[in-house]
Write a protein that holds these residues in place. Structure first.
Motif, short mmCIF file in Angstrom:
data_model
loop_
_atom_site.label_atom_id
_atom_site.label_comp_id
_atom_site.label_asym_id
_atom_site.label_seq_id
_atom_site.Cartn_x
_atom_site.Cartn_y
_atom_site.Cartn_z
N SER A 79 0.86 -1.19 0.00
CA SER A 79 0.00 0.00 0.00
C SER A 79 0.89 1.23 0.00
O SER A 79 2.08 1.14 0.30
CB SER A 79 -0.88 0.03 1.25
OG SER A 79 -0.09 0.42 2.36
N VAL A 80 0.30 2.36 -0.35
CA VAL A 80 1.02 3.64 -0.26
C VAL A 80 0.23 4.56 0.65
O VAL A 80 -0.97 4.79 0.43
CB VAL A 80 1.18 4.29 -1.66
CG1 VAL A 80 1.88 5.64 -1.53
CG2 VAL A 80 1.98 3.38 -2.58
N ILE A 115 1.11 7.07 11.47
CA ILE A 115 0.61 6.28 10.34
C ILE A 115 -0.37 5.24 10.89
O ILE A 115 -0.34 4.93 12.09
CB ILE A 115 1.77 5.57 9.58
CG1 ILE A 115 2.76 4.93 10.57
CG2 ILE A 115 2.50 6.55 8.67
CD1 ILE A 115 3.88 4.16 9.91
N PRO A 116 -1.23 4.69 10.04
CA PRO A 116 -2.18 3.70 10.53
C PRO A 116 -1.46 2.48 11.12
O PRO A 116 -0.35 2.14 10.71
CB PRO A 116 -2.97 3.30 9.28
CG PRO A 116 -2.74 4.39 8.28
CD PRO A 116 -1.39 4.96 8.59
N GLY A 117 -2.14 1.83 12.08
CA GLY A 117 -1.55 0.70 12.81
C GLY A 117 -1.14 -0.46 11.92
O GLY A 117 -0.22 -1.22 12.25
N TRP A 118 -1.81 -0.63 10.78
CA TRP A 118 -1.52 -1.79 9.94
C TRP A 118 -0.27 -1.61 9.08
O TRP A 118 0.17 -2.53 8.42
CB TRP A 118 -2.73 -2.14 9.07
CG TRP A 118 -3.33 -0.98 8.31
CD1 TRP A 118 -4.44 -0.28 8.69
CD2 TRP A 118 -2.87 -0.37 7.11
NE1 TRP A 118 -4.69 0.73 7.79
CE2 TRP A 118 -3.75 0.70 6.80
CE3 TRP A 118 -1.80 -0.62 6.24
CZ2 TRP A 118 -3.60 1.52 5.68
CZ3 TRP A 118 -1.65 0.20 5.12
CH2 TRP A 118 -2.53 1.25 4.86
N VAL A 119 0.30 -0.41 9.05
CA VAL A 119 1.45 -0.18 8.16
C VAL A 119 2.68 -0.92 8.69
O VAL A 119 3.03 -0.83 9.87
CB VAL A 119 1.76 1.33 8.03
CG1 VAL A 119 3.05 1.56 7.24
CG2 VAL A 119 0.60 2.06 7.36
N GLY A 120 3.31 -1.65 7.80
CA GLY A 120 4.51 -2.41 8.18
C GLY A 120 5.53 -2.42 7.05
O GLY A 120 5.47 -1.58 6.14
N MET A 124 4.57 1.43 1.85
CA MET A 124 5.39 2.61 1.58
C MET A 124 4.72 3.85 2.14
O MET A 124 3.51 4.04 1.98
CB MET A 124 5.60 2.77 0.09
CG MET A 124 6.18 4.12 -0.26
SD MET A 124 7.05 4.09 -1.82
CE MET A 124 8.63 3.56 -1.37
N VAL A 125 5.50 4.69 2.81
CA VAL A 125 4.97 5.93 3.38
C VAL A 125 5.63 7.10 2.68
O VAL A 125 6.86 7.16 2.57
CB VAL A 125 5.25 5.99 4.91
CG1 VAL A 125 4.83 7.36 5.48
CG2 VAL A 125 4.51 4.86 5.63
N VAL A 152 9.63 7.68 1.80
CA VAL A 152 10.12 8.79 0.98
C VAL A 152 9.64 10.06 1.69
O VAL A 152 8.47 10.15 2.08
CB VAL A 152 9.55 8.75 -0.45
CG1 VAL A 152 9.98 9.98 -1.23
CG2 VAL A 152 10.02 7.49 -1.18
N ALA A 153 10.54 11.02 1.88
CA ALA A 153 10.14 12.27 2.53
C ALA A 153 10.20 13.40 1.52
O ALA A 153 11.12 13.47 0.70
CB ALA A 153 11.05 12.55 3.72
N ILE A 154 9.22 14.29 1.61
CA ILE A 154 9.09 15.38 0.64
C ILE A 154 8.82 16.66 1.43
O ILE A 154 7.85 16.74 2.19
CB ILE A 154 7.91 15.09 -0.32
CG1 ILE A 154 8.21 13.83 -1.15
CG2 ILE A 154 7.63 16.28 -1.23
CD1 ILE A 154 7.02 13.17 -1.77
#
Ligand SMILES: O=P(O)(O)OC[C@H]1O[C@H](O)[C@H](O)[C@@H](O)[C@@H]1O
Length: 414
Positions: A79-80, A115-120, A124-125, A152-154
């Motif tokens: 997911s993104v 970020i949401p709890g399911w992100v692992g 990608m964030v 990725v940071a912007i």
């Protein structure tokens, strides 16, 4: 904070005004006087808004230096998540719309801290922040790094976000600082879209970006201060909305993103409340506004023989329909940002126009132009962006300085 403490910390501002300047009636004459417009805009918001085209070109160059294209080398994420607030978060909506309903992975615009709890590790964030220091985006980048998600940071160069990305060895796309954040929509959106393209989620050619930039240049030219309200679509839109309660509905998911952006700009720049939604949603609920106190009832009480109403449009709706009928009314199915056939969306837009007409509610229609979805989005944001600024200036507000936003920050920053 208690009410008393809030009052005390408001200092000696007059109750009811809190040191806020501006006037309730619009000063129409100001919009025909370039020298007065200039004087009313000391922070150069009009100039900042006019930089959309250059922002796209600059962002393309900066993103190619950062080698975003290699993001795809590690394969497609599960997911993104686009994390940020305000304008930064709007880039998540833009990516989700550009990716469209057939996107193979979920694209989530996450508007709160972290970020949401399911992100692992499989996800990608994209942490986005114009200033590079909003606590929400920083918390998101930190959490992504901690959980082993791809990051990725912007945001602004040499910012806290840049430092965090460096520590996490994550790609960082610098976005030259251009305060306020809402004037940086395109500078923020382009790297997000290019990241989406590198991951194979967005079909977008270089030419689409170039054409969107040209579209923004052309619209900035049409909306410049020397053009009077007869030739300047933003001034005439500002006058359409003056004193009204704007209701902004987008005919497609892409147009709904533009509607949300317009509402945000009207609030921040012109300090106007408004309602915005997709027509699909509105048609099942808020379309009822047309029947209400500020819709049909307000219009039925209007004295049609009066030359000039005392308070023009006071307490009355003004409908703005943002229409995207696709490229030459025939967007190929695979390019559509919607699950619905374009004909259904067009019918809905025609229907709501008729509903408004029958009730005497005034309606302004803006139609998207351009071949690619990106260009059409640009065409639906440029004139409204300028209109929000002209409306602010006509009410004597400095669109750059929003006292309530600064006071909120002071209250909540520990
Ligand atoms: O993009 P950032 O610098 O993180 O700022 C995020 C948001 O912060 C504040 O809430 C501003 O009022 C918004 O206009 C801005 O979009």
């Amino acid at each position: 904070m208690t009410d008393d403490a809030l009052r005390r910390s408001a200092g000696d501002a007059d109750p009811g005004t809190a040191g806020v300047s501006g006037h309730r009636e619009v000063d129409e004459a100001l919009l025909d006087d370039p020298a007065r417009i200039d004087a009313a805009d000391p922070g150069f918001m009009l100039r900042a808004i006019a930089s959309g085209g250059p922002q796209i070109r600059e962002a393309m160059a900066l993103a190619s230096e950062a080698d975003l294209a290699s993001l795809g080398d590690e394969g497609r994420p599960r997911s993104v998540v686009v994390a940020g607030v305000g304008t930064a978060a709007r880039t998540g909506d833009i990516l989700a719309t550009a990716a469209g309903p057939r996107c193979p992975v979920p694209v989530v615009a996450h508007r709160s801290a972290g970020i949401p709890g399911w992100v692992g590790a499989a996800d990608m964030v994209l942490a986005v922040s114009a200033s590079g220091r909003s606590p929400e985006a920083l918390a998101a980048a930190e959490a992504a790094a901690r959980r082993g998600a791809r990051l990725v940071a912007i945001g602004a160069p040499e910012s806290e976000l840049a430092a965090l990305a460096e520590r996490a060895r994550a790609p960082f796309i610098p976005v030259p600082r251009r305060a306020p954040a809402r004037a940086s929509l395109w500078a923020l959106a382009v790297p997000v879209l290019l990241a989406g393209r590198a991951l194979g989620l967005v079909r977008m050619a270089e030419a689409d970006l170039v054409e969107a930039a040209t579209r923004l240049d052309d619209d900035a030219e049409r909306c410049k201060i020397n053009n009077d309200a007869f030739t300047n679509p933003a001034k005439s839109l500002a006058l359409d909305l003056a004193g009204s309660l704007p209701v902004i509905w987008g005919s497609t998911p892409l147009a709904a993103v533009a509607a949300g952006r317009f509402a945000e700009m009207l609030a921040a720049n012109a300090r106007y409340p408004s309602v915005s939604d997709s027509l699909l949603e509105a048609g099942r609920g808020s379309v009822g506004l047309l029947d209400g106190v500020f819709g049909a009832l307000a219009e039925s009480e209007r004295d049609i023989f009066a030359d000039e109403p005392e308070t023009p449009q006071g307490g009355r709706l003004r409908l703005v329909i943002l229409r995207d009928d696709g490229f030459e009314s025939g967007t190929p199915a695979e390019d559509s940002d919607s699950d619905e056939p374009p004909a259904v969306e067009s019918r809905r837009a025609e229907a709501v126009q008729q509903l408004a007409e029958r009730r005497g509610v005034r309606c302004t229609v803006l139609r998207a132009e351009g071949a690619s979805p990106l260009e059409r989005l640009a065409s639906l944001t440029a004139v409204p962006d300028f209109a929000s600024v002209y409306l602010a200036l006509a009410h004597g507000f400095d669109p750059m300085a929003v006292p309530a936003v600064s006071e909120m920050k002071d209250f909540v920053t520990p």
